[in-house]
Design a protein around this motif. Structure first.
Motif, PDB file in Angstrom:
ATOM      1  N   ASP A  51       0.832  -1.212   0.000  1.00 34.50           N
ATOM      2  CA  ASP A  51       0.000   0.000   0.000  1.00 34.50           C
ATOM      3  C   ASP A  51       0.863   1.257   0.000  1.00 34.50           C
ATOM      4  O   ASP A  51       0.607   2.206  -0.741  1.00 34.50           O
ATOM      5  N   LEU A  52       1.888   1.260   0.867  1.00 27.99           N
ATOM      6  CA  LEU A  52       2.737   2.450   0.982  1.00 27.99           C
ATOM      7  C   LEU A  52       3.538   2.670  -0.303  1.00 27.99           C
ATOM      8  O   LEU A  52       3.731   3.816  -0.719  1.00 27.99           O
ATOM      9  N   ASP A  68       2.572   1.951  -3.314  1.00 26.51           N
ATOM     10  CA  ASP A  68       1.627   2.573  -4.256  1.00 26.51           C
ATOM     11  C   ASP A  68       1.472   4.058  -3.958  1.00 26.51           C
ATOM     12  O   ASP A  68       1.545   4.898  -4.848  1.00 26.51           O
ATOM     13  N   ALA A  69       1.229   4.363  -2.668  1.00 28.50           N
ATOM     14  CA  ALA A  69       0.983   5.752  -2.264  1.00 28.50           C
ATOM     15  C   ALA A  69       2.205   6.630  -2.543  1.00 28.50           C
ATOM     16  O   ALA A  69       2.073   7.753  -3.035  1.00 28.50           O
ATOM     17  N   ILE A  70       3.388   6.112  -2.267  1.00 31.52           N
ATOM     18  CA  ILE A  70       4.610   6.901  -2.475  1.00 31.52           C
ATOM     19  C   ILE A  70       4.863   7.088  -3.977  1.00 31.52           C
ATOM     20  O   ILE A  70       5.178   8.181  -4.442  1.00 31.52           O
ATOM     21  N   MET A 107       2.659   7.140  -6.388  1.00 31.62           N
ATOM     22  CA  MET A 107       1.698   8.106  -6.921  1.00 31.62           C
ATOM     23  C   MET A 107       2.045   9.519  -6.485  1.00 31.62           C
ATOM     24  O   MET A 107       1.863  10.473  -7.236  1.00 31.62           O
ATOM     25  N   SER A 108       2.519   9.658  -5.277  1.00 31.84           N
ATOM     26  CA  SER A 108       2.875  10.992  -4.763  1.00 31.84           C
ATOM     27  C   SER A 108       3.924  11.643  -5.637  1.00 31.84           C
ATOM     28  O   SER A 108       3.855  12.814  -5.955  1.00 31.84           O
ATOM     29  N   ASN A 130       2.324  12.412  -9.435  1.00 30.11           N
ATOM     30  CA  ASN A 130       1.120  13.202  -9.609  1.00 30.11           C
ATOM     31  C   ASN A 130       1.278  14.659  -9.179  1.00 30.11           C
ATOM     32  O   ASN A 130       0.433  15.478  -9.461  1.00 30.11           O
ATOM     33  N   ALA A 131       2.363  14.957  -8.513  1.00 29.52           N
ATOM     34  CA  ALA A 131       2.620  16.345  -8.133  1.00 29.52           C
ATOM     35  C   ALA A 131       2.694  17.225  -9.366  1.00 29.52           C
ATOM     36  O   ALA A 131       2.345  18.394  -9.340  1.00 29.52           O
ATOM     37  N   ILE A 136       7.190  17.642  -1.340  1.00 28.59           N
ATOM     38  CA  ILE A 136       6.545  16.318  -1.363  1.00 28.59           C
ATOM     39  C   ILE A 136       7.303  15.363  -0.436  1.00 28.59           C
ATOM     40  O   ILE A 136       6.695  14.594   0.318  1.00 28.59           O
ATOM     41  N   ASN A 164       6.300  16.140   2.984  1.00 27.33           N
ATOM     42  CA  ASN A 164       4.975  15.563   3.288  1.00 27.33           C
ATOM     43  C   ASN A 164       5.071  14.065   3.564  1.00 27.33           C
ATOM     44  O   ASN A 164       4.462  13.552   4.505  1.00 27.33           O
ATOM     45  N   LEU A 165       5.833  13.397   2.709  1.00 20.80           N
ATOM     46  CA  LEU A 165       6.009  11.942   2.887  1.00 20.80           C
ATOM     47  C   LEU A 165       6.648  11.643   4.241  1.00 20.80           C
ATOM     48  O   LEU A 165       6.243  10.724   4.955  1.00 20.80           O
ATOM     49  N   PHE A 215      -1.153  12.379   7.630  1.00 18.40           N
ATOM     50  CA  PHE A 215      -0.397  13.619   7.456  1.00 18.40           C
ATOM     51  C   PHE A 215      -0.815  14.625   8.530  1.00 18.40           C
ATOM     52  O   PHE A 215       0.020  15.241   9.186  1.00 18.40           O
ATOM     53  N   PHE A 261      -3.561   1.417   3.526  1.00 20.07           N
ATOM     54  CA  PHE A 261      -3.113   2.791   3.291  1.00 20.07           C
ATOM     55  C   PHE A 261      -3.445   3.221   1.869  1.00 20.07           C
ATOM     56  O   PHE A 261      -3.351   2.433   0.923  1.00 20.07           O
ATOM     57  N   ILE A 263      -3.391   6.999  -0.856  1.00 15.79           N
ATOM     58  CA  ILE A 263      -2.970   8.393  -0.992  1.00 15.79           C
ATOM     59  C   ILE A 263      -4.190   9.307  -0.852  1.00 15.79           C
ATOM     60  O   ILE A 263      -5.288   8.934  -1.217  1.00 15.79           O
ATOM     61  N   VAL A 304      -4.110  14.427  -6.645  1.00 16.03           N
ATOM     62  CA  VAL A 304      -3.791  13.837  -5.343  1.00 16.03           C
ATOM     63  C   VAL A 304      -2.976  14.819  -4.515  1.00 16.03           C
ATOM     64  O   VAL A 304      -2.347  15.729  -5.044  1.00 16.03           O
ATOM     65  N   PRO A 358       0.172  14.981  -2.892  1.00 14.60           N
ATOM     66  CA  PRO A 358       1.370  14.139  -2.854  1.00 14.60           C
ATOM     67  C   PRO A 358       2.000  14.064  -1.470  1.00 14.60           C
ATOM     68  O   PRO A 358       2.114  15.066  -0.777  1.00 14.60           O
ATOM     69  N   GLY A 359       2.350  12.869  -1.106  1.00 14.22           N
ATOM     70  CA  GLY A 359       3.027  12.669   0.179  1.00 14.22           C
ATOM     71  C   GLY A 359       2.089  12.560   1.358  1.00 14.22           C
ATOM     72  O   GLY A 359       2.510  12.253   2.462  1.00 14.22           O
ATOM     73  N   ILE A 398      -0.588  10.585   3.191  1.00 14.53           N
ATOM     74  CA  ILE A 398      -1.081   9.204   3.191  1.00 14.53           C
ATOM     75  C   ILE A 398      -2.181   9.042   4.234  1.00 14.53           C
ATOM     76  O   ILE A 398      -2.047   9.525   5.369  1.00 14.53           O
TER      77      ILE A 398
END
Lengths: 154, 175
Positions: free
Chosen positions: A50-51, A53-55, A57-58, A61-62, A82, A85-86, B107, B147, B149, B158, B160-161, B163
């Motif tokens: 999951d993480l 995928d999320a990372i 995309m982050s 997509n910015a 970014i 944020n991560l 976040f 999890f 995004i 989205v 970004p960063g 979660i």
């Protein structure tokens, strides 16, 4: 002499009983421990996927790229905000779930590792192949490897 | 270990043998007790693994539903989508079995989707929070966390960063 034989028989029986009980104990204890390990490992592997995928995309997509690059990272222009944020999100996840988290792109840390790196690398991991794109969102032909490692619940 | 009486006759149940048996009997007693406890635990384990599997099934369904919708993100604007996915996932369980879902931004460390009364969404009779606090301690609950995004409803992309975590909680139906 006959009684001696019976006593020896009893002694033997006793020894076998003790050995049987001890082995039984060990097996039960090991079964319980294994079961817990499997559950923890399963959860951590799902979370790592999951993480990842999320990372992934982050990072892409910015820059609002085409849909076809929704899983790719544009490493050359990854915004430091970014990464910040991560960092915040992953630190909060690690604190809430008592995790060790390490995120690596091409063997370099993407964010500061949280917790114990060695422990994280032993338990669960997920990988994504990231396609690098240029300013026109065309593939440069270069790829990078994103790796997410999660350590055991402490 | 082997004892004989002075007249040379062997004594099967000598005091030595009885003493020697004492710790063995204690160990056997303890193991029997342990086995009994293990059996009791096994019963709750079977119950819990059913709940755990259904929590995982619910989580997988909802997350894959989000991904297949082409909008694999969570934010306050698509809480309704989450709600409809949860309703679909209800079909996985027997009628009236309670569940709840919680969407949390890691976040901001705040809940994203909130119901009127609390930040747990589900079909609990009454408040899910009350249900949660009452039944979790009874070992009749299971949960799964995934999890995703976050999504910025105002910019349309989205965040970004950022979660979010979606947790799913399942309870055994109380009679």
């Amino acid at each position: 002499m006959r009684n001696k034989g019976i006593v020896a028989l009893l002694d033997g029986l006793l020894a076998y009983t003790v050995a049987f009980v001890c082995v039984g104990f060990l097996v039960l204890l090991m079964t319980n421990t294994q079961e817990e390990d499997i559950k923890t490992s399963y959860s951590l592997n799902v979370w790592a996927e999951d993480l990842a995928d999320a990372i992934g995309m982050s990072m892409v997509n910015a820059s609002n790229p085409p849909v076809s690059y929704s899983q790719a990272a544009w490493l050359s222009r990854t915004d430091p905000a970014i990464i910040e944020n991560l960092n915040t999100s992953l630190k909060n996840i690690a604190a809430d779930k008592n995790l060790d988290i390490v995120v690596v792109v091409d063997d370099n840390y993407l964010v500061m590792p949280v917790g114990n790196i060695a422990e994280a690398k032993e338990i669960a991991s997920a990988k994504r192949l990231l396609i690098e794109v240029d300013s026109a969102y065309n593939s440069t032909g270069e790829t990078s490897v994103l790796e997410v490692y999660l350590g055991a619940l402490r | 270990m082997t004892r004989t009486t002075l007249n040379g006759k062997g004594q099967v149940f000598s005091i030595d043998v009885l003493f020697m048996l004492l710790p063995v009997m204690m160990i056997m007693g303890a193991s029997l007790q342990y086995l009994y406890l293990a059996e009791e635990q096994a019963q709750s384990f079977v119950l819990n693994s059913r709940l755990e599997l259904s929590a995982q099934a619910m989580a997988s369904y909802v997350v894959s539903d989000f991904h297949s919708s082409g909008d694999p993100f969570v934010n306050t604007s698509n809480c309704q989508d989450l709600k409809s996915s949860l309703r679909d996932a209800e079909n996985l369980f027997a009628d009236g079995e309670p569940y709840a879902a919680r969407v949390f931004s890691y976040f901001n460390n705040t809940a994203i989707c909130k119901s009127a009364s609390d930040d747990l969404w589900g079909n609990c009779p009454g408040s899910c929070v009350d249900y949660y606090s009452l039944d979790l301690m009874n070992n009749t609950a299971a949960s799964d966390l995934r999890f995703m995004i976050e999504y910025n409803g105002s910019t349309g992309v989205v965040s970004p960063g950022r979660i979010a975590g979606i947790s799913f909680i399942r309870w055994e139906k109380t009679p």
